[in-house]
Structures are given as C-alpha cells and as structure tokens.
Design an enzyme around this catalytic site. Structure first.
Site, PDB file in Angstrom:
ATOM      1  N   ASP A 173       0.841  -1.160   0.042  1.00 51.76           N
ATOM      2  CA  ASP A 173       0.032  -0.059   0.049  1.00 51.76           C
ATOM      3  C   ASP A 173       0.907   1.248  -0.106  1.00 51.76           C
ATOM      4  O   ASP A 173       1.716   1.403   0.993  1.00 51.76           O
ATOM      5  CB  ASP A 173      -0.749  -0.232   1.315  1.00 51.76           C
ATOM      6  CG  ASP A 173      -1.899   0.677   1.237  1.00 51.76           C
ATOM      7  OD1 ASP A 173      -2.156   1.885   0.158  1.00 51.76           O
ATOM      8  OD2 ASP A 173      -2.795   0.839   1.999  1.00 51.76           O
TER       9      ASP A 173
ATOM     10  N   ASP B 134      -2.754   2.167  -6.096  1.00 58.18           N
ATOM     11  CA  ASP B 134      -1.574   2.270  -5.427  1.00 58.18           C
ATOM     12  C   ASP B 134      -1.602   1.389  -4.306  1.00 58.18           C
ATOM     13  O   ASP B 134      -0.903   0.996  -3.175  1.00 58.18           O
ATOM     14  CB  ASP B 134      -1.820   3.602  -4.352  1.00 58.18           C
ATOM     15  CG  ASP B 134      -3.026   3.628  -3.511  1.00 58.18           C
ATOM     16  OD1 ASP B 134      -4.038   3.052  -4.074  1.00 58.18           O
ATOM     17  OD2 ASP B 134      -2.931   4.485  -2.595  1.00 58.18           O
ATOM     18  N   GLU B 135      -2.354   0.094  -4.601  1.00 53.40           N
ATOM     19  CA  GLU B 135      -2.397  -1.120  -3.590  1.00 53.40           C
ATOM     20  C   GLU B 135      -2.441  -2.415  -4.525  1.00 53.40           C
ATOM     21  O   GLU B 135      -3.178  -2.373  -5.406  1.00 53.40           O
ATOM     22  CB  GLU B 135      -3.739  -0.907  -2.922  1.00 53.40           C
ATOM     23  CG  GLU B 135      -3.847  -1.875  -1.695  1.00 53.40           C
ATOM     24  CD  GLU B 135      -5.283  -1.654  -1.018  1.00 53.40           C
ATOM     25  OE1 GLU B 135      -5.475  -2.542   0.192  1.00 53.40           O
ATOM     26  OE2 GLU B 135      -5.995  -0.501  -1.278  1.00 53.40           O
TER      27      GLU B 135
END
Length: 469
Positions: free
Chosen positions: A11, A105-106
């Site tokens: 993350d 983003d993860e």
C-alpha cells in the site's frame, strides 16, 4: 492456509499527496490535500502532515478547509499517478506472475507463485528489496505487509504505515487479531459493526468466542460463517492476477447546478469522449452505453442503450449518450452527470460504417467528409468557448505549466484574471513565485516531469549513446 508468510500486500503511503510533495519541493513536509476543490468536492488523499489536523480521505473539502485552512489544496493529476502506478506494478510483477491490483496504489502479490519466497527469511528479503526498489524508481514510499493469507497481509501493511514493513508470523495470528476491532475484518462496515456491537461483540476475539451459530443468527449463514472463519485467521482467498473489468465510466459533479440544456448536452458529449479514451486505453470495447444523471433534488436516474455489437468509437458513444439524455428531464438543474460503457469485450478496431449501423437506424450523420476526430475537436472547442470564454484559459491548482522565460512550474492558484505559478522541478530547491495574466501567451500547460530521472548507462567505446535502465 499456508504455513509461510508468502502473501505480500503493498500500500503506497498517502499516494496522491506524496506524489505531489515529491514533484513540488516547496510542499515537502507540509500539509497537502488532493481532491475536488469546489464546494461539493471531497478529499481524495491527504498527506500525513494534514492528517494531524483531522483531515482524512472522503471528507467534504469544505470541512477540510475549516480544519486545515493553511494547507495546500490541489486538483488530482491522474495521468502522473497512473504512470507511477505502472512503474510500481511492474516491480511487483518482477516478484511474481500473480499480482492482484486493488487500485492504483495497492496490490496483493503471491511470492510463492513467483518462487521469490518460501519461508519467513526469504519473504522478508523480498519485502525489503521491494521497498528499496520502489523508492529508487519512483522516489516514493510504500508500506508492506507479509502473512500467510490476504486478510492478514493487508492488516500487516496497515500496521506498517507509514514507510514500514510488518511480517505476521504463522501461529501468532489469532493472538494478534483477538483485541482488534471487528471493523478490521473484510466485509465489516459501519452497519455490520453496529449490528455486532448491539449483540455484545466489538472485537475479533469476541467473534471467535461467540461461535458459528451465534454469528449465523446475527448475520445470516453466508456472512456469519465467513466472518467466523476470518476471526479464526482462516482466509483461503487466492491472489487473482486478472480481474474482469465489468464497466468503464466517468462522471463529474458540478459546483453549481447546470440548468442550461445546451450546456448539459455538451457535458454529456465531453464525458462520452473521456469514457472512450479510458475504454481504448484499456484495449476494450463495449455494447451497452449508460447515462447517469443526478438532479438538483439528489434523485439519480440511469438510462442505458444496448448496441448490436461492441464499439470503441467516440461518435457512436456520443450519439447513444445524446439519445439517452433526451429521455431525461433536467429542467430543475443537474448536479452530476456520468457516461459509462458495459458489456465489455476485447478491443478490436471495428469498421466505422458498421458501428454507425449498429448504433441505431435513422440517426442523422455528421456533415459529409467530417471525421469523428474533427467532430470531437469541434465539440471541445465549442465547450471551451462556452465554459471559459474565448479570452480566458482555466488553470487548475497543482497542474503543470511551462513559461517560455522561466521554465517549468505549477499553478498555485488563479482568479480575477491572474494565475500564480511557482517555478520548481522535482530535483530543484523550492522555487520562486510569479503571477501572470491568464492569457499570457508565454505560459502554457505542460506534462508532468518524472519524479526520478532514469539511470543512464555510459555508452561503450564506439557506440552512439547510453541507454536507460
């Protein structure tokens, strides 16, 4: 469940805000808030410095301004974020073929499938190397969680924030979970959490103590059994490399309700073009066009039209969206519009005449010889003249610009016919600020600069030049 912590969850830390701080030296270490800046805007991401004031994602922007009036407020630059995301996902795919992106983003990574890790020691090495590589390639930081299942890996990455790494050792999971709030479990939102609390259950340990029968009584069979298993640290969900995209859509919320029917039509056309850009970017086409309209009274209507075959043609999508709009009453005002495409298929460049036939018979064609690209350019030009006026350009806070004399910079703010620009680059010192007229011919929009310059390999003797790693 596995006996080794070979599921990795990454993350990125305050992704959008961190990217803005990395590209703007004057904002490093300061409160930065990214999102819609209008009265109805919401916070997309905020820096850790802004969180000290109580600001968080999904908060109304007006509330954020009250909590942190001196923060930097910026409009998102999704093009830059996608570029960075592609770099990060590329690093993840070097670790394993099984990478499951959850957002820009993860992502989850199955290290065992890539033979990158098989025990605790090798998993730690892989996690540390990934964090170092992300920093070297993007200049940003990410938090890494390692565990024997997806649920625990995500919990571990949350504990690692910001800029850390946490590994949950197999055998310690239940003791770790027991004191945590039930909200930590996937599928437990505010409503389920309140329902469990009214039943005397507020921690994961209390779920385990309550037993299967009580959970089924409170939540039903499927949900109850799933939560009970997770409370016992059982999560058999695999890392899935490919997720089927069900739809592609775009929507805009307007600061002031739109009452002019012509303006509504133009907004729908603009959204249709943006939707097709995303569709083509994903190498997809679709059969069903969907229009979403939220009116002044918050009532939301959706209308759809299914074509005879999949399309990625902007003209076809614009025409279908326009027909759908004709069936919607917008006289009271519109606060949100959206255009989407569903019934997706693999991308193919179809014959334009066949697409036009598939859209619907009897639709009036454009002028003879007019290409779809020309029509799109005309529509955009007309829209700009209506929205911004012929002598005024729109400069959004945070977006990149270039001045013929002063070089690269970014918009700090604009209004009253003026635009303020700070001239700096990711690798410069905090730059100076200058103000210009919004129609200054020497000032123009620019593409974002890379946060980290590519590493150059010196050319071998006799070769023309070096290559980028």
């Amino acid at each position: 469940m596995r006996t080794a912590p070979t599921i990795l969850h990454l993350d990125m830390d305050a992704f959008f805000a961190s990217a803005e701080q990395a590209s703007k030296p004057s904002l490093r270490g300061k409160a930065v808030i990214v999102g819609g800046l209008g009265p109805r805007g919401v916070v997309s991401t905020c820096s850790y410095e802004a969180r000290v004031f109580g600001v968080h994602s999904a908060m109304p922007m007006a509330q954020a301004r009250r909590l942190a009036p001196n923060a930097a407020y910026l409009v998102p630059r999704f093009g830059l974020y996608r570029q960075i995301s592609e770099q990060v996902m590329g690093l993840l795919r070097e670790l394993s073929p099984l990478v499951e992106p959850l957002s820009l983003d993860e992502a989850f990574v199955d290290l065992e499938a890539g033979e990158t890790a098989w025990d605790e020691a090798s998993a730690l090495l892989a996690g540390r190397k990934l964090r170092d590589d992300i920093r070297a390639v993007t200049g940003l930081t990410g938090s890494v969680g390692l565990a024997a299942c997806k649920m625990l890996a995500k919990i571990a990455s949350e504990q690692a924030k910001p800029d850390g790494l946490v590994l949950i050792e197999p055998g310690t999971e239940r003791a770790l979970l027991a004191p945590m709030s039930v909200r930590v479990l996937p599928g437990v939102g505010p409503a389920t959490g309140d329902h469990l609390r009214r039943g005397g259950i507020s921690t994961v340990g209390e779920i385990a103590e309550a037993g299967e029968d009580e959970l089924v009584r409170l939540l039903g069979k499927a949900h109850g059994l799933a939560l009970y298993a997770m409370a016992l640290a059982r999560d058999e969900r695999p890392v899935v490399a490919e997720r089927d995209t069900k739809s592609v859509s775009v929507e805009d919320t307007y600061d002031v309700d739109i009452h002019d029917r012509v303006r509504v039509r133009m907004e729908v056309q603009r959204l249709a073009d943006r939707c097709v850009q995303r569709l083509r970017g994903a190498h997809l086409s679709g059969r069903t066009i969907v229009l979403k309209v939220r009116r002044y009274d918050f009532s939301t209507l959706t209308r759809s039209e299914t074509l005879r075959g999949p399309t990625d043609d902007p003209g076809v999508v614009r025409e279908a969206a326009a027909r759908l709009l004709e069936a919607v009453d917008t006289t009271g005002g519109v606060r949100l519009l959206g255009v989407g495409v569903t019934g997706l298929a693999d991308y193919t460049q179809e014959d334009l005449f066949a697409q036009a036939q598939a859209a619907a018979a009897g639709v009036e064609e454009g002028a003879p010889g007019e290409r779809p690209e020309e029509a799109q350019a005309v529509a955009v030009a007309v829209e700009d003249s209506v929205v911004a006026g012929p002598a005024e350009r729109v400069w959004r806070a945070g977006h990149d610009v270039r001045h013929a004399e002063f070089g690269h910079g970014w918009v700090q703010g604009s209004g009253l016919g003026r635009v303020t620009v700070r001239f700096e680059t990711p690798d410069s010192v905090p730059g100076r600020v200058k103000t210009f007229r919004v129609d200054d011919p020497l000032l123009e929009l620019a593409e974002p600069l890379p946060l980290v310059e590519p590493v150059r390999v010196p050319a071998a003797p006799g070769e023309g030049g070096g290559g980028a790693l």
